[in-house]
Structures are given as structure tokens and as C-alpha cells.
Design a protein around this motif. Sequence first.
Motif, PDB file in Angstrom:
ATOM      1  N   SER A 103      13.966   9.267   4.589  1.00 11.12           N
ATOM      2  CA  SER A 103      13.385   8.676   5.793  1.00 11.12           C
ATOM      3  C   SER A 103      13.434   7.162   5.675  1.00 11.12           C
ATOM      4  O   SER A 103      13.131   6.597   4.615  1.00 11.12           O
ATOM      5  CB  SER A 103      11.927   9.136   5.966  1.00 11.12           C
ATOM      6  OG  SER A 103      11.272   8.383   6.969  1.00 11.12           O
ATOM      7  N   HIS A 104      13.838   6.498   6.767  1.00 13.53           N
ATOM      8  CA  HIS A 104      13.908   5.035   6.754  1.00 13.53           C
ATOM      9  C   HIS A 104      12.531   4.422   6.518  1.00 13.53           C
ATOM     10  O   HIS A 104      12.415   3.355   5.895  1.00 13.53           O
ATOM     11  CB  HIS A 104      14.482   4.528   8.087  1.00 13.53           C
ATOM     12  CG  HIS A 104      15.925   4.910   8.298  1.00 13.53           C
ATOM     13  ND1 HIS A 104      16.930   4.462   7.472  1.00 13.53           N
ATOM     14  CD2 HIS A 104      16.520   5.703   9.238  1.00 13.53           C
ATOM     15  CE1 HIS A 104      18.087   4.946   7.882  1.00 13.53           C
ATOM     16  NE2 HIS A 104      17.869   5.707   8.947  1.00 13.53           N
ATOM     17  N   GLU A 105      11.474   5.092   6.999  1.00 13.89           N
ATOM     18  CA  GLU A 105      10.120   4.559   6.870  1.00 13.89           C
ATOM     19  C   GLU A 105       9.641   4.576   5.420  1.00 13.89           C
ATOM     20  O   GLU A 105       8.907   3.685   4.995  1.00 13.89           O
ATOM     21  CB  GLU A 105       9.148   5.374   7.741  1.00 13.89           C
ATOM     22  CG  GLU A 105       9.435   5.270   9.237  1.00 13.89           C
ATOM     23  CD  GLU A 105       8.548   6.202  10.036  1.00 13.89           C
ATOM     24  OE1 GLU A 105       7.751   6.941   9.428  1.00 13.89           O
ATOM     25  OE2 GLU A 105       8.653   6.184  11.276  1.00 13.89           O
ATOM     26  N   SER A 106      10.017   5.590   4.663  1.00 13.13           N
ATOM     27  CA  SER A 106       9.500   5.739   3.300  1.00 13.13           C
ATOM     28  C   SER A 106      10.490   5.358   2.212  1.00 13.13           C
ATOM     29  O   SER A 106      10.130   5.323   1.027  1.00 13.13           O
ATOM     30  CB  SER A 106       9.041   7.184   3.085  1.00 13.13           C
ATOM     31  OG  SER A 106      10.117   8.091   3.309  1.00 13.13           O
ATOM     32  N   PHE A 112      12.161   2.406   1.344  1.00 12.27           N
ATOM     33  CA  PHE A 112      11.952   1.183   0.567  1.00 12.27           C
ATOM     34  C   PHE A 112      10.660   1.228  -0.260  1.00 12.27           C
ATOM     35  O   PHE A 112      10.659   0.773  -1.411  1.00 12.27           O
ATOM     36  CB  PHE A 112      11.986  -0.038   1.489  1.00 12.27           C
ATOM     37  CG  PHE A 112      13.369  -0.320   2.027  1.00 12.27           C
ATOM     38  CD1 PHE A 112      14.360  -0.798   1.181  1.00 12.27           C
ATOM     39  CD2 PHE A 112      13.685  -0.064   3.352  1.00 12.27           C
ATOM     40  CE1 PHE A 112      15.651  -1.049   1.657  1.00 12.27           C
ATOM     41  CE2 PHE A 112      14.964  -0.301   3.835  1.00 12.27           C
ATOM     42  CZ  PHE A 112      15.953  -0.788   2.984  1.00 12.27           C
ATOM     43  N   PRO A 113       9.542   1.786   0.272  1.00 13.98           N
ATOM     44  CA  PRO A 113       8.368   1.946  -0.595  1.00 13.98           C
ATOM     45  C   PRO A 113       8.644   2.831  -1.807  1.00 13.98           C
ATOM     46  O   PRO A 113       8.140   2.562  -2.899  1.00 13.98           O
ATOM     47  CB  PRO A 113       7.333   2.584   0.339  1.00 13.98           C
ATOM     48  CG  PRO A 113       7.721   2.127   1.691  1.00 13.98           C
ATOM     49  CD  PRO A 113       9.215   2.090   1.678  1.00 13.98           C
ATOM     50  N   ALA A 114       9.465   3.884  -1.639  1.00 17.30           N
ATOM     51  CA  ALA A 114       9.800   4.765  -2.770  1.00 17.30           C
ATOM     52  C   ALA A 114      10.600   3.999  -3.818  1.00 17.30           C
ATOM     53  O   ALA A 114      10.365   4.144  -5.030  1.00 17.30           O
ATOM     54  CB  ALA A 114      10.583   5.976  -2.278  1.00 17.30           C
ATOM     55  N   ILE A 115      11.555   3.173  -3.362  1.00 16.50           N
ATOM     56  CA  ILE A 115      12.326   2.335  -4.291  1.00 16.50           C
ATOM     57  C   ILE A 115      11.390   1.348  -4.991  1.00 16.50           C
ATOM     58  O   ILE A 115      11.486   1.115  -6.199  1.00 16.50           O
ATOM     59  CB  ILE A 115      13.449   1.587  -3.541  1.00 16.50           C
ATOM     60  CG1 ILE A 115      14.484   2.581  -3.012  1.00 16.50           C
ATOM     61  CG2 ILE A 115      14.111   0.557  -4.449  1.00 16.50           C
ATOM     62  CD1 ILE A 115      15.522   1.954  -2.091  1.00 16.50           C
ATOM     63  N   GLY A 116      10.442   0.788  -4.220  1.00 15.30           N
ATOM     64  CA  GLY A 116       9.458  -0.137  -4.782  1.00 15.30           C
ATOM     65  C   GLY A 116       8.612   0.531  -5.863  1.00 15.30           C
ATOM     66  O   GLY A 116       8.278  -0.091  -6.876  1.00 15.30           O
ATOM     67  N   ALA A 117       8.261   1.801  -5.658  1.00 11.81           N
ATOM     68  CA  ALA A 117       7.469   2.539  -6.647  1.00 11.81           C
ATOM     69  C   ALA A 117       8.241   2.699  -7.953  1.00 11.81           C
ATOM     70  O   ALA A 117       7.673   2.553  -9.049  1.00 11.81           O
ATOM     71  CB  ALA A 117       7.086   3.910  -6.090  1.00 11.81           C
ATOM     72  N   ALA A 132       0.838  -1.208   0.000  1.00 12.10           N
ATOM     73  CA  ALA A 132       0.000   0.000   0.000  1.00 12.10           C
ATOM     74  C   ALA A 132       0.872   1.257   0.000  1.00 12.10           C
ATOM     75  O   ALA A 132       0.539   2.262  -0.646  1.00 12.10           O
ATOM     76  CB  ALA A 132      -0.929  -0.009   1.205  1.00 12.10           C
ATOM     77  N   SER A 133       1.996   1.221   0.728  1.00 14.58           N
ATOM     78  CA  SER A 133       2.916   2.359   0.751  1.00 14.58           C
ATOM     79  C   SER A 133       3.544   2.584  -0.617  1.00 14.58           C
ATOM     80  O   SER A 133       3.679   3.722  -1.073  1.00 14.58           O
ATOM     81  CB  SER A 133       4.008   2.133   1.801  1.00 14.58           C
ATOM     82  OG  SER A 133       3.462   2.028   3.098  1.00 14.58           O
ATOM     83  N   VAL A 134       3.911   1.486  -1.284  1.00 12.22           N
ATOM     84  CA  VAL A 134       4.465   1.578  -2.643  1.00 12.22           C
ATOM     85  C   VAL A 134       3.439   2.210  -3.573  1.00 12.22           C
ATOM     86  O   VAL A 134       3.746   3.114  -4.368  1.00 12.22           O
ATOM     87  CB  VAL A 134       4.865   0.180  -3.168  1.00 12.22           C
ATOM     88  CG1 VAL A 134       5.218   0.240  -4.660  1.00 12.22           C
ATOM     89  CG2 VAL A 134       6.035  -0.372  -2.374  1.00 12.22           C
ATOM     90  N   SER A 135       2.201   1.738  -3.454  1.00 10.81           N
ATOM     91  CA  SER A 135       1.130   2.243  -4.304  1.00 10.81           C
ATOM     92  C   SER A 135       0.875   3.726  -4.071  1.00 10.81           C
ATOM     93  O   SER A 135       0.643   4.485  -5.018  1.00 10.81           O
ATOM     94  CB  SER A 135      -0.152   1.442  -4.053  1.00 10.81           C
ATOM     95  OG  SER A 135      -1.175   1.874  -4.903  1.00 10.81           O
ATOM     96  N   SER A 136       0.925   4.157  -2.805  1.00  5.78           N
ATOM     97  CA  SER A 136       0.733   5.579  -2.501  1.00  5.78           C
ATOM     98  C   SER A 136       1.827   6.430  -3.130  1.00  5.78           C
ATOM     99  O   SER A 136       1.569   7.534  -3.620  1.00  5.78           O
ATOM    100  CB  SER A 136       0.718   5.791  -0.982  1.00  5.78           C
ATOM    101  OG  SER A 136      -0.402   5.175  -0.397  1.00  5.78           O
TER     102      SER A 136
END
Length: 464
Positions: free
Chosen positions: A430-433, A435-440, A372-376
Motif C-alpha cells: 500500500s502506498h500509504e503504509s 514508507f513507514p514500513a521502510i522507516g521501521a 507515529a506510523s513508523v513507530s506503529s
Amino acid sequence: MIETEKVEVNRDGTHRGLTNLAVQMIAFGGSIGTGLFLGAGSTIHRTGPSILLVYLIIGGFFFLMMRAIGEMMYADPDQHTFVAFIGKYVNRRLGKFAEWSYWLELILVANAELIALSTYVKFWFPHISAGLVQLGFWAVLTGINILMVSSFGRSETFLSGIKIIAILALIVVGVYLVAVHHQNPEGTHAAWGNLSDHFTMFPNGFHQFIMAFPMVFFAFQGMEFVGITTAETKNPKQVLPKAVNQIIFRILLFYIGSLIIIMAITPWRTLDPAQSPFVQIFNLAGLPAASQVVNVVVIAAAMSTLNSSIFSTGRHLYQLAKESNTKEMRPFTKVSKNGIPIVAVLFSAACMLFAPIISAFNTLSTAFTFIASVSSDIYILVCMLTMLAHYRYRKSADFQSDGFKMPEYRWSNPLTIGFFVAIFVSLFFSHESLFPAIGAIIWAVVFNLLLRRQADTDLRTENQ
């Protein structure tokens, strides 16, 4: 005999059944989600009163994006989704990427809202089955969406109305507490001076200030829903400009107004970031059922998002099917007698039934949160492409010089794109965001490579 209301029917069989009020409330409902009622405390905790500047800046850029979407939809009100303009004015491959990615993002948002709804209901009924609650909400809202488009409009008007009442109640209560100089349990008083006392632009450091931007950015996600209603709106060329232009005033009144009141009633450092600021303020006002009331409001907010997601995903899949020449997509072009793209809506809604499965397994829940984070994050890419489509539209033969034009597009459009790029780049700090950004990025590259391969295959087939 009671006269039935005359409904305008589009060439594809869909109905223009959404009224001016419904579109206004959909625009409002999209821009005000559970984030304001539950998550505002954590954003305030990061930056203090400086959060007002963050909301104001992001609100301004979202308004510019909505003006760009509004201009294109005004010129071509028969489109069922604003994302279709990416394929029309940028290129078909990026258009497919944006449409499928946005459809998937909304499916994931809907699953997340279903999971959240069961959590909110468990506040009152802790032993009730989460899956049963999710199925109940899903069935009711899917049923509303397959009746008539006007049914969706009325339900969204009602749900958005609950949110409006809650925010206005907070503002009224807050103004009263400040007026009477209310004394808080920790000895402080409600006063406008709480906003400026010991003011520091970056109380927790510049990094926290910057990281507040993506948090607030995603809080505004959903404002673009108004760009998916145009093809089913009565008198769209009258309604659309009003709905878009009033968005900025809603931002100022509801977001900025709420935050000012919250931080005026009690010094922002005394707020508990883990608890809803609405609950905290109503408790200070002596409302014994504060948590109960806010729970009703967040249920309405989550239902509103889920309701709009069912509507939007159905129209996106319908648009994709209309643009496709494949036999597999043809069933999704079916329109019911009531003017609903019935198969597309039901299939999209069925994809939201992963929520009960996700809720049952902790490992699935963790994976879903990441996806869901990747999708956002992909949503930011869709916003960039939408602005690029608008810039290309302005250079195209379709441009209407007497249309609903985005102000000063020559600088405001590139500036908005640059801002969206900056938001995406900030995710890498940010460590939280991270990996989702890389995933996007991986999703975008792989998806476009697959589309290119498919296009090459189709071309070879045609040439044989």
C-alpha cells in the motif's frame, strides 16, 4: 476508626495496588480504543461483512500472544513489563531495542491522543486553545498516575466503563431496531438478512480485503497493557489468567457484536465511511444528541489510552533504568513513598508535551504523523520478538510445567510469529503504509548497529 487497606509492597518499593476489577478493565480498555467508535465505518467500507472474519482472525492471534505474555508474567510476576523477557530470553541487544522502541511508540501514541482530545473538545468549543486543552488533560491524568497505583486503577475502571456502556447501548438499540424491522430513510429495513444479502467475500477486491488486516491489527494495539500491570497487581497468579482468558470473549462481544449490529441495522454500502458508525446508528434510532454522546465516549476512550500510556511508559523507563548500569539512568529508579516510579513517570509524561507544539505547526504535524506510523510498524516487530522470547522461555530452565501455559505452543507460537510477519509484509503493498514500513526497518537496523557499537566500546573499556 477507619481501617486502612493493607497494601503489599514489592522488594523494589512499588505497591501491588491493582485489584482484579481494575486489571480486567485495563485489559478491556487497552483492546477497545477510539478506532471502534470512529474508524469502524472505513474498515466496513473496505470489505463489507467479510470484516467480521478479519476481526476474528486477528483477535484469535492477539489472544495467543496474550497467552504467551501471560505465561511468562505468571512465571515471573515481579517484572514491570513483558518486553523485559525479550532481553532475558532472546538477547540483551534486541531487548534494549524492543524496550526503547516500545517506550517511544507509547510516547508517540500519547501525543497523538492529546492532539485528538483537543479536536474532540473543539467539537463543543471551537474557539478554545488546543494547547490549553491538551495541558489540562495531561495535568489531570499525570496527577492521577503519581498519586497511587490504585488511583490509576480506579480511573481506568471508570473510563473503560463509559466505553462498555456505549457498546452495550449500541447492541441493545440495534437488537430493538432489528426486532421492530425499523425502516431507514433510504427505504431499507433493519434485518439480520442485511448481513448476507448480495454477499461477496471481496466486494472491493482481494487487495482491499488484505489491506484491512493491518488496519484492524492496529485497532487491537494496547491489549498488551495488561502485561505491564502484573508487578503491581494483587494476587497476580489468580488475576492474570482471568484477565487474559476473558480477552477473547470481549473481542467477540464488543468488536464482533458491534459490527454485526451495525451492518444488520442498515446495508453496509449505505454507511458513510467518513462518519462514526455509532453516530449513524444512534441517529437512525432517533437519538437527537447522537453525535454529542459519541463525542463523550471518544473523549473517554482517548483519555483511557493516554492514561494507560502514562502508566506504561513510566514502568518501561523504570525497567530500563533498573537494567542499566549508567549514572544517567540511576535517577529513573527512584520509587516514591506511594510506590510509584515517580521520576520515570514524570519524565515520560513530560515527553508527551510535544503535542501542543505539534498542533501549532502544520509541517510538524505532517512529520509527526509519519514518525507515529513508523513507530506503529515497529510495534509489529516487538510483537514478533515477544513471541520469540516465549518460545525460548519454554526451552529454558525457568519454564513452569504447572504454570499458565500457552495452548499447543509448538505450533501456535510459530504460527503467530508467521502471522505477524505476514501483517508486516502486507504494509509494503500500500502506498500509504510503504514508507513507514521502510522507516521501521531503517530504525531497527540503525538502532541495533548503535547498540552493538556501544557494546563493543564498553567491552574495550573493560579490557583496558
